[in-house]
Design an enzyme around this catalytic site. Sequence first.
Site, PDB file in Angstrom:
ATOM      1  N   GLU A 152      -1.901 -47.423   8.668  1.00  0.00           N
ATOM      2  CA  GLU A 152      -1.252 -47.555   7.361  1.00  0.00           C
ATOM      3  C   GLU A 152      -1.538 -48.973   6.870  1.00  0.00           C
ATOM      4  OE1 GLU A 152       2.664 -45.729   6.858  1.00  0.00           O
ATOM      5  OE2 GLU A 152       3.353 -47.623   5.988  1.00  0.00           O
TER       6      GLU A 152
ATOM      7  N   TYR B  85      12.156 -40.640  12.046  1.00  0.00           N
ATOM      8  CA  TYR B  85      11.802 -41.047  10.679  1.00  0.00           C
ATOM      9  C   TYR B  85      12.537 -40.187   9.653  1.00  0.00           C
ATOM     10  CZ  TYR B  85       9.104 -41.632   6.385  1.00  0.00           C
ATOM     11  OH  TYR B  85       8.733 -41.836   5.078  1.00  0.00           O
TER      12      TYR B  85
ATOM     13  N   TYR C 278       7.951 -35.070  -1.978  1.00  0.00           N
ATOM     14  CA  TYR C 278       7.362 -34.351  -0.845  1.00  0.00           C
ATOM     15  C   TYR C 278       8.150 -33.071  -0.593  1.00  0.00           C
ATOM     16  CZ  TYR C 278       4.483 -38.295   1.032  1.00  0.00           C
ATOM     17  OH  TYR C 278       3.572 -39.281   1.250  1.00  0.00           O
TER      18      TYR C 278
ATOM     19  N   ARG D  67       4.820 -45.796  -4.782  1.00  0.00           N
ATOM     20  CA  ARG D  67       3.544 -46.206  -4.172  1.00  0.00           C
ATOM     21  C   ARG D  67       3.255 -47.677  -4.374  1.00  0.00           C
ATOM     22  NH1 ARG D  67       2.936 -42.382  -0.489  1.00  0.00           N
ATOM     23  NH2 ARG D  67       3.045 -40.303  -1.412  1.00  0.00           N
TER      24      ARG D  67
ATOM     25  N   ARG E  40      18.835 -43.140   4.217  1.00  0.00           N
ATOM     26  CA  ARG E  40      18.374 -43.953   3.079  1.00  0.00           C
ATOM     27  C   ARG E  40      18.688 -43.244   1.760  1.00  0.00           C
ATOM     28  NH1 ARG E  40      12.112 -45.844   2.601  1.00  0.00           N
ATOM     29  NH2 ARG E  40      11.778 -43.648   3.131  1.00  0.00           N
TER      30      ARG E  40
HETATM   31  C1  3EB Z   1       3.352 -41.857   3.215  1.00  0.00           C
HETATM   32  O1  3EB Z   1       2.601 -42.088   2.269  1.00  0.00           O
HETATM   33  C2  3EB Z   1       3.138 -42.684   4.449  1.00  0.00           C
HETATM   34  O2  3EB Z   1       9.320 -44.080   4.102  1.00  0.00           O
HETATM   35  O3  3EB Z   1       9.409 -46.023   3.133  1.00  0.00           O
HETATM   36  C3  3EB Z   1       4.520 -45.199   3.535  1.00  0.00           C
HETATM   37  C4  3EB Z   1       5.279 -46.157   2.858  1.00  0.00           C
HETATM   38  C5  3EB Z   1       5.149 -44.207   4.251  1.00  0.00           C
HETATM   39  C6  3EB Z   1       6.667 -46.110   2.892  1.00  0.00           C
HETATM   40  C7  3EB Z   1       8.781 -45.075   3.626  1.00  0.00           C
HETATM   41  C8  3EB Z   1       6.550 -44.187   4.302  1.00  0.00           C
HETATM   42  C9  3EB Z   1       7.301 -45.128   3.617  1.00  0.00           C
HETATM   43  O4  3EB Z   1       4.210 -40.961   3.206  1.00  0.00           O
HETATM   44  C10 3EB Z   1       4.392 -43.198   5.018  1.00  0.00           C
END
Ligand code: 3EB
Length: 334
Positions: A322, A143, A203, A216, A150
């Site tokens: 998820e 990942y 992050y 989000r 990306r």
């Molecule tokens: C998170 O909140 C959970 O890498 O495109 C959720 C939605 C998550 C999209 C992405 C990853 C992605 O980090 C993981």
Amino acid sequence: MALQFVSSPSAVSRETGSELGGALVGEPPSGAVPVWPVQRVFAPLLGATSAAIHETWLSDQPVVAGCCEGIVWRRTNGLLYGVIELDEADFAASAKGSPLQAASEEAYRRIFRLLDAEQVPHLWRVWNYLSAINLETDGLERYRQFNIGRQDAFLDCHRDATGNVPAACAIGLAGSPLSIAFMAGALPAVALENPRQVSAYNYPADYGPRSPTFSRGTLVYPPAQEILFISGTASIVGHETVAPGDVAGQCRESMANIAAVVAEANRLCRSGPYALTDLSYRVYVRQATDFRVIRESLAPLIGPAEIVYMQADICRHDLLLEIEAMASHSLEEA
Ligand code: 3EB
């Protein structure tokens, strides 16, 4: 409504000309697959009455089809839906990181080239699937390799990698190629963040050398319409996983996060308010044995909404589920 999302257990048998694209979720089909762009999401459905679900976006506007650099796409006035699948083995000789990293970067570069050429530059929503998402190869989880490729493509293609970024999900599917579906538009999306969470593009480095490039959620604008896309949402508060090992607790936190994004949507939307009970949901369940608890935990929070459950892997090993969601409102023409 101009753009409509329909879901059915069987393939749309005859093309009507209004199909933009969609997804085939569940078991691989035994018969013919649609001729429009279809993302294959082959994962076991949980609690479903059919082995597969065909999801299709229909438009009442003239549809134009194309194929470019391995992307199968269709567009109408103001929006485009496309699907690209890449075989990582074709990128084994890349000098740039792992084959997955190189394939991810190349997929996004091709998407951005297409969107520029078709003059629908704004990426609204992306669905990312890859195999063995939690597997570590050469010292880095896959990942996280995907996140490097990306983000490199966003930056090299002069796209924002923070703030104005698409809604997305990134999910592990056994045996899947790198598969990316996307919807893009002529008008920019309104990106949504969640006040309970650190934006994913911020992050800290504990979660990998590059942050994930997604928002989000987004509010997006096909002609005379507003669609709310809520990204894959998990049991994360701040930037940390909460309720590890507690599947009911992860359901509550995930839904609290979705409720917070819906509240943001309602603050920024042009149509009437969105409610948790009128979204349609896709729920990814890491362990099929958790399905019953998850269904029972979500039922009182979601009500009779449409929910598709499937077994799939989540991008952090301690996340058990998820949830993603969407809704559509028509806009009154002033
Ligand atoms: C998170 O909140 C959970 O890498 O495109 C959720 C939605 C998550 C999209 C992405 C990853 C992605 O980090 C993981």
